[in-house]
Design an enzyme around this catalytic site. Structure first.
Site, PDB file in Angstrom:
ATOM      1  N   TYR A  81      -3.998  -3.159 -10.030  1.00 42.76           N
ATOM      2  CA  TYR A  81      -3.956  -2.999  -8.980  1.00 42.76           C
ATOM      3  C   TYR A  81      -3.044  -3.946  -8.206  1.00 42.76           C
ATOM      4  O   TYR A  81      -2.176  -4.071  -7.018  1.00 42.76           O
ATOM      5  CB  TYR A  81      -4.729  -2.643  -8.188  1.00 42.76           C
ATOM      6  CG  TYR A  81      -5.114  -2.181  -6.682  1.00 42.76           C
ATOM      7  CD1 TYR A  81      -5.049  -0.949  -6.229  1.00 42.76           C
ATOM      8  CD2 TYR A  81      -5.187  -3.227  -6.136  1.00 42.76           C
ATOM      9  CE1 TYR A  81      -5.267  -1.339  -4.921  1.00 42.76           C
ATOM     10  CE2 TYR A  81      -5.829  -3.407  -5.108  1.00 42.76           C
ATOM     11  CZ  TYR A  81      -5.283  -2.098  -4.099  1.00 42.76           C
ATOM     12  OH  TYR A  81      -5.714  -1.850  -2.511  1.00 42.76           O
ATOM     13  N   SER A  85       1.008  -0.684   0.087  1.00 43.49           N
ATOM     14  CA  SER A  85       0.237   0.234   0.029  1.00 43.49           C
ATOM     15  C   SER A  85       0.623   1.463  -0.468  1.00 43.49           C
ATOM     16  O   SER A  85       0.589   2.523  -0.184  1.00 43.49           O
ATOM     17  CB  SER A  85      -0.931   0.212   0.838  1.00 43.49           C
ATOM     18  OG  SER A  85      -1.657  -1.113   0.746  1.00 43.49           O
ATOM     19  N   VAL A  90       1.655  -3.579   3.980  1.00 44.86           N
ATOM     20  CA  VAL A  90       0.829  -4.978   5.374  1.00 44.86           C
ATOM     21  C   VAL A  90       2.465  -5.378   4.793  1.00 44.86           C
ATOM     22  O   VAL A  90       2.830  -6.252   5.527  1.00 44.86           O
ATOM     23  CB  VAL A  90       0.139  -5.602   4.539  1.00 44.86           C
ATOM     24  CG1 VAL A  90      -1.598  -4.958   5.094  1.00 44.86           C
ATOM     25  CG2 VAL A  90      -0.306  -6.183   3.054  1.00 44.86           C
ATOM     26  N   TYR A 139      -3.931   3.573   8.162  1.00 47.64           N
ATOM     27  CA  TYR A 139      -5.413   2.695   8.205  1.00 47.64           C
ATOM     28  C   TYR A 139      -5.709   2.849   9.120  1.00 47.64           C
ATOM     29  O   TYR A 139      -6.048   4.019   9.632  1.00 47.64           O
ATOM     30  CB  TYR A 139      -5.534   1.217   8.219  1.00 47.64           C
ATOM     31  CG  TYR A 139      -4.156   0.185   7.362  1.00 47.64           C
ATOM     32  CD1 TYR A 139      -4.391   0.421   5.701  1.00 47.64           C
ATOM     33  CD2 TYR A 139      -3.054   0.115   7.802  1.00 47.64           C
ATOM     34  CE1 TYR A 139      -4.013  -0.093   5.052  1.00 47.64           C
ATOM     35  CE2 TYR A 139      -2.243  -0.535   6.660  1.00 47.64           C
ATOM     36  CZ  TYR A 139      -2.209  -0.604   5.492  1.00 47.64           C
ATOM     37  OH  TYR A 139      -2.163  -0.843   4.382  1.00 47.64           O
ATOM     38  N   LYS A 178       0.847   3.318  -2.800  1.00 43.12           N
ATOM     39  CA  LYS A 178      -0.790   3.911  -3.228  1.00 43.12           C
ATOM     40  C   LYS A 178      -0.579   5.774  -2.792  1.00 43.12           C
ATOM     41  O   LYS A 178      -0.624   6.749  -3.763  1.00 43.12           O
ATOM     42  CB  LYS A 178      -2.191   3.843  -2.168  1.00 43.12           C
ATOM     43  CG  LYS A 178      -2.415   2.775  -2.610  1.00 43.12           C
ATOM     44  CD  LYS A 178      -3.777   2.151  -1.211  1.00 43.12           C
ATOM     45  CE  LYS A 178      -3.421   0.578  -1.210  1.00 43.12           C
ATOM     46  NZ  LYS A 178      -4.337   0.212   0.029  1.00 43.12           N
TER      47      LYS A 178
END
Length: 303
Positions: A188, A63, A257, A239, A66
């Site tokens: 993705y 992530s 993660v 998160y 992102k």
């Protein structure tokens, strides 16, 4: 500031926590990573990098990518992206379907999985090849042409990606996805599989510390645009533990993660830390502790 000596002290201070937590078990290719690893790097504004431990070992960025996809989508397509994704903390797990139902398919922020899918969808529309465009950007900003995809991780995500597929299809039903869902998911999953080391990530994130300036001195984002991404990182980047991260660390940060975290000290430096053992929110136990120690020892934070 003697960054090397500082990093060595942090490494010694948090050593008892290395190995704590559990690697991401829901992605089989990550579940077997040795949790007893730790690396940390700092890149200054000029691109000098200092590191300790496993700071040159590539790991799955997940992530963290992102942030870079968001920067590219905003640089290429402007602020219209914010009509399709919000900027508020979600308060729910990163792969939750709950909020989409009563918020008409508009994800809360670009760092939960639903929001990141919207960003990748936008980047795909703008570039025609979202994952390759992102990979090239990361190679250029990190100065490492060896940065690449991990095919095993991408396949593992694809095989275990039903929740992400559900998110994408659900948003498509509200008209918030432009590209075919299978193609979007493919980009993705490849995006999330990108492997980078702490050294690579610290260098690649420097544009956020340099108020939008890329490694070559050209401008990717306006000063205001870089500030806005840093702000969303602070409030949404870890998160549903973003409040605790802001409290302990006090820096814009984005975790993954795979056990990595990138953090930014605007106008000073960028940090990257990696240790695969995660807490219950999906953030690296030793990584958060190391960043906490950094801000405590230096007094550097956005507060």
């Amino acid at each position: 500031m003697d960054y090397q000596r500082l990093l060595e002290r942090i490494e010694a201070d948090i050593a008892p926590l290395v190995g704590s937590g559990t690697p991401a078990e829901y992605i089989p290719a990550l579940a077997t990573v040795d949790p007893a690893q730790f690396g940390m790097a700092i890149a200054d504004l000029e691109g000098n990098v200092f590191g300790v431990g496993d700071w040159r070992v590539p790991f799955s960025a997940q992530s963290i990518t992102k942030v870079f996809a968001l920067a590219l989508a905003l640089a290429e397509g402007g602020d219209s992206l914010w009509e399709r994704v919000g900027r508020e903390p979600s308060g729910n797990p990163f792969n939750s379907l709950v909020q989409l139902e009563y918020e008409n398919g508009i994800p809360r922020n670009p760092f939960i999985n639903a929001g990141a899918l919207v960003v990748t969808d936008r980047l795909q529309t703008l570039t025609g090849d979202a994952s390759s465009e992102l990979l090239e950007f990361l190679r250029e900003e990190s100065g490492n042409p060896e940065v690449g995809f991990d095919a095993e991780v991408a396949a593992s995500e694809q095989e275990n990606g039903d929740r992400n597929a559900a998110l994408a299809h659900f948003m498509a039903s509200y008209g918030n996805i432009d590209n075919p869902v299978p193609a979007l998911l493919d980009h993705y999953f490849w995006q999330c599989s990108i492997e980078m080391s702490c050294a690579d990530l610290a260098r690649a994130g420097r544009f956020l510390a340099r108020h939008g300036l890329r490694a070559d001195g050209t401008r990717l984002l306006t000063r205001s645009g870089a500030k806005q991404i840093n702000a969303v990182m602070l409030t949404c980047g870890t998160y549903d533990a973003a409040g605790e991260f802001a409290y302990r660390v006090g820096l814009p940060g984005k975790s993954g993660v795979g056990g990595g975290i990138v953090a930014v000290v605007p106008g000073r430096c960028t940090l990257a830390v990696w240790s695969p053992g995660l807490d219950s929110q999906g953030n690296s136990v030793a990584g958060v502790a190391a960043l906490d120690r950094f801000t405590t020892l230096t007094g550097l934070s956005v507060f």
